[in-house]
Design an enzyme around this catalytic site. Structure first.
Site, PDB file in Angstrom:
ATOM      1  N   PRO A  66       0.791  -1.237   0.000  1.00  0.00           N
ATOM      2  CA  PRO A  66       0.000   0.000   0.000  1.00  0.00           C
ATOM      3  C   PRO A  66       0.828   1.295   0.000  1.00  0.00           C
ATOM      4  O   PRO A  66       0.563   2.177  -0.812  1.00  0.00           O
ATOM      5  CB  PRO A  66      -0.825  -0.108   1.281  1.00  0.00           C
ATOM      6  CG  PRO A  66      -0.884  -1.576   1.590  1.00  0.00           C
ATOM      7  CD  PRO A  66       0.412  -2.135   1.101  1.00  0.00           C
ATOM      8  N   THR A 107       2.957   2.326  -5.285  1.00  0.00           N
ATOM      9  CA  THR A 107       3.034   3.777  -5.465  1.00  0.00           C
ATOM     10  C   THR A 107       3.353   4.385  -4.106  1.00  0.00           C
ATOM     11  O   THR A 107       2.522   4.320  -3.187  1.00  0.00           O
ATOM     12  CB  THR A 107       1.696   4.348  -5.978  1.00  0.00           C
ATOM     13  OG1 THR A 107       1.360   3.690  -7.192  1.00  0.00           O
ATOM     14  CG2 THR A 107       1.810   5.849  -6.218  1.00  0.00           C
ATOM     15  N   LYS A 182       4.840   8.844 -11.680  1.00  0.00           N
ATOM     16  CA  LYS A 182       3.561   8.201 -11.351  1.00  0.00           C
ATOM     17  C   LYS A 182       2.600   9.164 -10.629  1.00  0.00           C
ATOM     18  O   LYS A 182       1.412   9.221 -10.947  1.00  0.00           O
ATOM     19  CB  LYS A 182       3.844   6.970 -10.477  1.00  0.00           C
ATOM     20  CG  LYS A 182       2.666   6.344  -9.794  1.00  0.00           C
ATOM     21  CD  LYS A 182       1.711   5.668 -10.756  1.00  0.00           C
ATOM     22  CE  LYS A 182       0.479   5.151 -10.015  1.00  0.00           C
ATOM     23  NZ  LYS A 182      -0.565   4.713 -10.903  1.00  0.00           N
ATOM     24  N   LYS A 257      -4.111   8.947  -0.885  1.00  0.00           N
ATOM     25  CA  LYS A 257      -2.685   8.779  -0.585  1.00  0.00           C
ATOM     26  C   LYS A 257      -1.830   9.384  -1.709  1.00  0.00           C
ATOM     27  O   LYS A 257      -0.898  10.152  -1.454  1.00  0.00           O
ATOM     28  CB  LYS A 257      -2.362   7.291  -0.439  1.00  0.00           C
ATOM     29  CG  LYS A 257      -0.884   7.003  -0.233  1.00  0.00           C
ATOM     30  CD  LYS A 257      -0.513   5.563  -0.588  1.00  0.00           C
ATOM     31  CE  LYS A 257      -0.673   5.290  -2.063  1.00  0.00           C
ATOM     32  NZ  LYS A 257      -0.027   4.099  -2.584  1.00  0.00           N
TER      33      LYS A 257
HETATM   34  P1  NAD Z   1      -4.359  -3.779  -1.879  1.00  0.00           P
HETATM   35  O1  NAD Z   1      -4.646  -3.178  -0.557  1.00  0.00           O
HETATM   36  O2  NAD Z   1      -5.416  -4.528  -2.605  1.00  0.00           O
HETATM   37  O3  NAD Z   1      -3.075  -4.784  -1.742  1.00  0.00           O
HETATM   38  C1  NAD Z   1      -1.983  -4.582  -0.889  1.00  0.00           C
HETATM   39  C2  NAD Z   1      -1.618  -5.935  -0.287  1.00  0.00           C
HETATM   40  O4  NAD Z   1      -0.424  -5.806   0.489  1.00  0.00           O
HETATM   41  C3  NAD Z   1      -2.697  -6.480   0.661  1.00  0.00           C
HETATM   42  O5  NAD Z   1      -3.099  -7.766   0.209  1.00  0.00           O
HETATM   43  C4  NAD Z   1      -1.995  -6.531   2.028  1.00  0.00           C
HETATM   44  O6  NAD Z   1      -2.408  -7.620   2.814  1.00  0.00           O
HETATM   45  C5  NAD Z   1      -0.539  -6.672   1.614  1.00  0.00           C
HETATM   46  N1  NAD Z   1       0.423  -6.240   2.626  1.00  0.00           N
HETATM   47  C6  NAD Z   1       0.462  -5.080   3.328  1.00  0.00           C
HETATM   48  N2  NAD Z   1       1.545  -5.040   4.136  1.00  0.00           N
HETATM   49  C7  NAD Z   1       2.212  -6.216   3.926  1.00  0.00           C
HETATM   50  C8  NAD Z   1       3.405  -6.776   4.472  1.00  0.00           C
HETATM   51  N3  NAD Z   1       4.140  -6.145   5.394  1.00  0.00           N
HETATM   52  N4  NAD Z   1       3.783  -8.007   4.042  1.00  0.00           N
HETATM   53  C9  NAD Z   1       3.048  -8.673   3.107  1.00  0.00           C
HETATM   54  N5  NAD Z   1       1.904  -8.186   2.558  1.00  0.00           N
HETATM   55  C10 NAD Z   1       1.496  -6.975   2.971  1.00  0.00           C
HETATM   56  O7  NAD Z   1      -3.790  -2.589  -2.782  1.00  0.00           O
HETATM   57  P2  NAD Z   1      -3.610  -2.569  -4.382  1.00  0.00           P
HETATM   58  O8  NAD Z   1      -4.820  -1.947  -5.011  1.00  0.00           O
HETATM   59  O9  NAD Z   1      -3.136  -3.902  -4.845  1.00  0.00           O
HETATM   60  O10 NAD Z   1      -2.446  -1.467  -4.500  1.00  0.00           O
HETATM   61  C11 NAD Z   1      -1.091  -1.789  -4.204  1.00  0.00           C
HETATM   62  C12 NAD Z   1      -0.231  -0.610  -4.645  1.00  0.00           C
HETATM   63  O11 NAD Z   1      -0.427  -0.395  -6.045  1.00  0.00           O
HETATM   64  C13 NAD Z   1      -0.583   0.718  -3.941  1.00  0.00           C
HETATM   65  O12 NAD Z   1       0.602   1.420  -3.674  1.00  0.00           O
HETATM   66  C14 NAD Z   1      -1.450   1.440  -4.970  1.00  0.00           C
HETATM   67  O13 NAD Z   1      -1.387   2.844  -4.815  1.00  0.00           O
HETATM   68  C15 NAD Z   1      -0.822   0.970  -6.268  1.00  0.00           C
HETATM   69  N6  NAD Z   1      -1.730   0.966  -7.439  1.00  0.00           N
HETATM   70  C16 NAD Z   1      -2.991   0.482  -7.357  1.00  0.00           C
HETATM   71  C17 NAD Z   1      -3.809   0.502  -8.494  1.00  0.00           C
HETATM   72  C18 NAD Z   1      -5.222  -0.042  -8.474  1.00  0.00           C
HETATM   73  O14 NAD Z   1      -5.967   0.193  -9.458  1.00  0.00           O
HETATM   74  N7  NAD Z   1      -5.644  -0.762  -7.435  1.00  0.00           N
HETATM   75  C19 NAD Z   1      -3.315   1.012  -9.712  1.00  0.00           C
HETATM   76  C20 NAD Z   1      -2.010   1.470  -9.762  1.00  0.00           C
HETATM   77  C21 NAD Z   1      -1.218   1.438  -8.616  1.00  0.00           C
END
Ligand code: NAD
Length: 310
Positions: A66, A107, A182, A257
């Site tokens: 995250p 990100t 980004k 964020k």
């Molecule tokens: P999400 O919350 O679905 O996934 C994050 C995962 O990380 C969760 O499954 C959580 O359990 C895991 N996690 C957290 N801390 C951890 C740790 N210490 N060890 C192991 N696992 C851990 O979020 P997402 O939508 O997959 O987004 C992830 C990143 O990608 C973010 O930074 C977001 O800004 C970026 N992003 C998301 C999108 C989108 O459309 N969802 C698009 C582009 C970028």
């Protein structure tokens, strides 16, 4: 074929890791959420009990977490989640092999990316920041855009794994440059989403069909990505979050964020970002009204008259 450790198997990381398995790579995953880990083993990946357990022995480590605090904690070892699982608070940098390539696709703030890159370099390891654009649909389809920051050699080494998950791979500059590019993109996206939502609502309030108005604006001077791929008005486009109760997709909390990161960067560089500042306030207020976990296109509801009030 490379052996890959994939840590953070959420909305984005899950389908990205699945594409690496599909490409024939051996992928060992770890996530704090057991359901996310099971989704990887269901498609042929392996699971580890800890992040360090997944990373030890891997050719490439990919993280998709995250925020900056999670990335710093995991790599550097000041991790409340205890990546090593043995109470020693080791970080990934303490357990990976000397030739392991480290790729963070989250990100996060550019300072955190630079701090991890510098700590990796001290141990003779290469790290790139490689945040993505393209959303959950792009992650599932393997068509993400990767925006990388790091050395030329690390960027070159990352090509094979990134190509298995994406369609466009850019090298924005040195460490942290991927993160800056980004957040510039996401600040613009938030402004486009808010502007598109208010334009569609203005049309609806004045008797227009949002599908017809969208078709007109798409090929006119207001055309933009949200109209082409991610229409915020329910019922205009199939298979987008607005037509699924704003579930899935890119959470409002994550957009808040990213806009915070954009504002931090604009303060540091003394840049003028009035539209980004306004979009951030609108998204913060939307999150505070209880919409943080919904897709970011739900900002449309801040402008639209609810269907049952019409
Ligand atoms: P999400 O919350 O679905 O996934 C994050 C995962 O990380 C969760 O499954 C959580 O359990 C895991 N996690 C957290 N801390 C951890 C740790 N210490 N060890 C192991 N696992 C851990 O979020 P997402 O939508 O997959 O987004 C992830 C990143 O990608 C973010 O930074 C977001 O800004 C970026 N992003 C998301 C999108 C989108 O459309 N969802 C698009 C582009 C970028």
């Amino acid at each position: 074929m490379a052996t890959v450790a994939f840590i953070g198997l959420g909305n984005m990381g899950g389908p990205m890791a699945a594409n690496l398995v599909k490409a024939g790579m051996t992928v060992t995953g770890f996530d704090l959420n057991p359901a996310a880990l099971k989704a990887l083993t269901d498609v042929g990946g392996l699971s580890a009990n800890t992040a360090c357990g997944a990373a030890a022995g891997a050719d490439v480590v990919i993280t998709m977490l995250p925020a900056g605090k999670h990335v710093r904690g995991l790599y550097l070892g000041d991790n409340s989640a205890d990546s090593s699982g043995d109470g020693s608070n080791k970080g990934l940098l303490d357990v990976v092999g000397k030739d392991t390539l480290l790729i963070d696709c989250s990100t996060i703030d550019a300072q955190s990316a630079r701090a991890v890159a510098a700590a990796a370099a001290e141990k003779g390891l290469e790290f790139i920041d490689a945040p993505v654009s393209g959303g959950t649909a792009g992650a599932a389809a393997g068509t993400l855009t990767f925006i990388c920051g790091g050395s030329d050699s690390a960027f070159a080494r990352a090509q094979t794994v990134l190509e298995a998950m994406g369609a466009n791979i850019f090298h924005a500059g040195g460490a942290g440059a991927g993160q800056i590019a980004k957040i510039c993109n996401n600040m613009l996206l938030s402004v486009l989403m808010v502007g598109t939502s208010e334009a569609l609502s203005l049309g609806i309030d004045n008797g227009l069909d949002p599908k017809v108005l969208s078709d007109i604006m798409k090929v006119s001077s207001g055309g933009n990505w949200t109209l082409d791929k991610y229409n915020p008005c329910p019922g205009v486009m199939d298979n987008v979050p607005s037509s699924k109760g704003y579930q899935g997709g890119f959470m409002v909390d994550l957009m808040v964020k990213d806009l915070g990161l954009a504002m931090d960067a604009s303060l540091a560089s003394q840049s003028s970002t009035p539209m980004g500042a306004l979009a951030r306030s609108l998204y913060v207020s939307h999150a505070r009204s209880g919409h943080g976990k919904r897709d970011f296109s739900s900002i449309f509801e801040q402008f639209a008259v609810p269907a049952n009030d019409e």
